[in-house]
Design a protein around this motif. Structure first.
Motif, short mmCIF file in Angstrom:
data_model
loop_
_atom_site.label_atom_id
_atom_site.label_comp_id
_atom_site.label_asym_id
_atom_site.label_seq_id
_atom_site.Cartn_x
_atom_site.Cartn_y
_atom_site.Cartn_z
N GLY A 131 -51.66 -17.79 -14.28
CA GLY A 131 -51.95 -19.24 -14.51
C GLY A 131 -51.06 -19.21 -16.16
N PRO A 132 -51.13 -20.40 -16.91
CA PRO A 132 -50.34 -20.33 -18.26
C PRO A 132 -51.05 -19.62 -19.06
CG PRO A 132 -50.95 -22.50 -17.25
CD PRO A 132 -51.39 -21.57 -16.29
N THR A 133 -50.17 -18.86 -20.13
CA THR A 133 -50.63 -18.07 -21.03
C THR A 133 -51.39 -19.08 -22.32
OG1 THR A 133 -48.98 -16.67 -20.66
CG2 THR A 133 -49.95 -16.42 -22.69
N ALA A 134 -52.44 -18.58 -22.44
CA ALA A 134 -53.30 -19.28 -23.78
C ALA A 134 -52.36 -19.19 -25.04
CB ALA A 134 -54.64 -18.69 -23.78
N ASN A 135 -52.49 -20.19 -25.73
CA ASN A 135 -51.69 -19.98 -27.19
C ASN A 135 -50.04 -19.68 -27.03
OD1 ASN A 135 -54.16 -20.16 -27.93
ND2 ASN A 135 -54.60 -18.07 -28.15
N SER A 136 -49.59 -19.71 -25.87
CA SER A 136 -48.10 -19.72 -25.66
C SER A 136 -47.47 -20.46 -24.70
CB SER A 136 -47.89 -18.02 -25.16
OG SER A 136 -46.42 -17.92 -25.19
N PRO A 137 -47.11 -21.84 -25.08
CA PRO A 137 -46.92 -22.80 -24.33
C PRO A 137 -45.43 -22.26 -23.39
CG PRO A 137 -47.23 -23.67 -26.44
CD PRO A 137 -47.37 -22.19 -26.44
N GLY A 138 -45.24 -22.46 -22.19
CA GLY A 138 -44.20 -22.23 -21.67
C GLY A 138 -44.24 -20.84 -20.54
N ASP A 139 -45.19 -20.26 -21.20
CA ASP A 139 -45.33 -18.46 -20.50
C ASP A 139 -46.36 -18.69 -19.62
OD1 ASP A 139 -43.35 -17.55 -22.12
OD2 ASP A 139 -44.53 -16.90 -23.72
N VAL A 140 -46.34 -17.64 -18.65
CA VAL A 140 -47.33 -17.58 -17.96
C VAL A 140 -47.89 -16.17 -17.77
CG1 VAL A 140 -46.69 -19.21 -16.03
CG2 VAL A 140 -45.60 -17.00 -15.88
N ASP A 141 -49.31 -15.75 -17.30
CA ASP A 141 -49.72 -14.54 -17.13
C ASP A 141 -49.70 -14.26 -16.03
OD1 ASP A 141 -50.76 -14.52 -19.90
OD2 ASP A 141 -52.85 -15.38 -19.25
N VAL A 142 -49.02 -12.98 -15.78
CA VAL A 142 -48.86 -12.16 -14.60
C VAL A 142 -49.60 -11.00 -14.22
CG1 VAL A 142 -47.15 -11.36 -12.78
CG2 VAL A 142 -46.69 -13.21 -14.22
N LEU A 143 -50.45 -10.88 -13.43
CA LEU A 143 -51.18 -9.64 -13.01
C LEU A 143 -50.44 -8.71 -12.08
CD1 LEU A 143 -54.12 -8.13 -13.40
CD2 LEU A 143 -54.65 -9.11 -11.25
#
Length: 315
Positions: free
Chosen positions: A90-102
């Motif tokens: 999902g979207p990265t907290a505190n970094s608009p436009g980035d996503v967390d990838v597992l």
């Protein structure tokens, strides 16, 4: 459920493939299922996982190239030797436009062992998960059933296996802390062997069938239950000293030894936190073909299996 003899599987490694494959065939036959698709899991020790941050809006192909490039930094093997997968969390907290990838990676031989087991039992392996992730998926339902839907509750889950007790602390679907301890239900069997002179096989059978001598509860079981409670208390102290947290809202027990008499009360007394045994089948409809009394008795052992069953097969 089908018992495996000691040494057939060690630390998640399949040491006696033919014997384990035969056990899988027996359990599939016993279940009466006609379903051929199967979800399986590897132990966390066999899987390397890492959450990375990537720019949002990438195509699947672009993500794949970027993940492979990033994976080289975290995986101590050649990518040719591993099975690699990833998912966008999902979207990265505190970094608009980035996503967390597992990212998840495991040696190919570990994956092929599990695939081979499924195929030897006439099944089609469709999902290969991680045991701890599957357990957390099943726990999600149970946490939602807590007051206020479990929102902001800190839940410490202990899965007491034969040789290892796994701890996961969860808050709002996020893993705060995890730890494995070399302690499990097999130690109770060893205590029975030492105290009464039974063989390990006799001890295990008598333990399962409640056929132990009259002094068993006070001479053997009670000291073991107190040892489990002490291990739980010790693990919680490690959590408190390693994180900003100093308490948990719930302690939940799963695994084969979770339902031992007086264990929840002893853990509550030891830790001062509310303790209960998980029932992954809570609020589920049970088929008339299932022996419900047996199912309820064994329910704490099925947490990971329930998590795997909750996975979706996208075919």
């Amino acid at each position: 459920m089908e018992p495996l003899e000691r040494g057939w599987v060690t630390d998640g490694n399949i040491e006696k493939f033919d014997e384990v494959a035969e056990a899988v065939r027996r359990v599939v036959k016993k279940s009466g299922t006609r379903c051929k698709n199967v979800a399986m899991a590897l132990p966390p020790s066999a899987v390397i996982t890492k959450k990375i941050v990537l720019p949002g809006g990438m195509s699947e192909q672009e993500l794949e190239i970027q993940v492979e490039s990033e994976a080289n930094q975290y995986i101590p093997f050649s990518l040719d030797e591993v099975s690699l997968d990833f998912c966008v969390v999902g979207p990265t907290a505190n970094s608009p436009g980035d996503v967390d990838v597992l990212i998840a990676a495991s040696r190919k031989d570990k994956v092929q062992d599990r695939q081979g087991l499924a195929e030897a039992a006439g099944l089609k392996p469709v999902v290969l998960d991680v045991e701890s992730y599957a357990a957390r998926l099943a726990m999600g339902r149970l946490i939602e059933a807590l007051p206020n839907k479990g929102l902001d509750s800190v839940v410490a889950l202990f899965e007491i296996g034969a040789f290892t007790t796994s701890m996961q602390v969860i808050r709002n679907q996020e893993l705060l802390y995890d730890r494995d301890q070399a302690f499990g239900g097999a130690q109770l069997t060893q205590l029975i062997v030492r105290h009464y002179g039974f063989t390990p096989e006799e001890a295990e059978n008598k333990k399962r069938n409640n056929e132990l001598p009259e002094d068993y509860a006070t001479a053997v079981l009670q000291p073991f239950v107190e040892s489990v409670a002490q291990e739980v208390g010790r693990a919680l102290q490690f959590f408190f000293t390693s994180t900003p947290y100093n308490r948990v809202d719930y302690v939940m027990l799963a695994g084969g030894s979770a339902a031992l008499p007086a264990l929840t009360e002893t853990v509550t007394k030891q830790t001062s936190f509310a303790c209960s045994v998980v029932d992954p089948f809570a609020e589920m409809a049970v088929s008339s073909g299932v022996r419900e009394k047996k199912l309820r008795r064994e329910a704490p052992s099925y947490l990971t299996a329930c998590g795997l069953a909750m996975r979706r097969f996208l075919l």
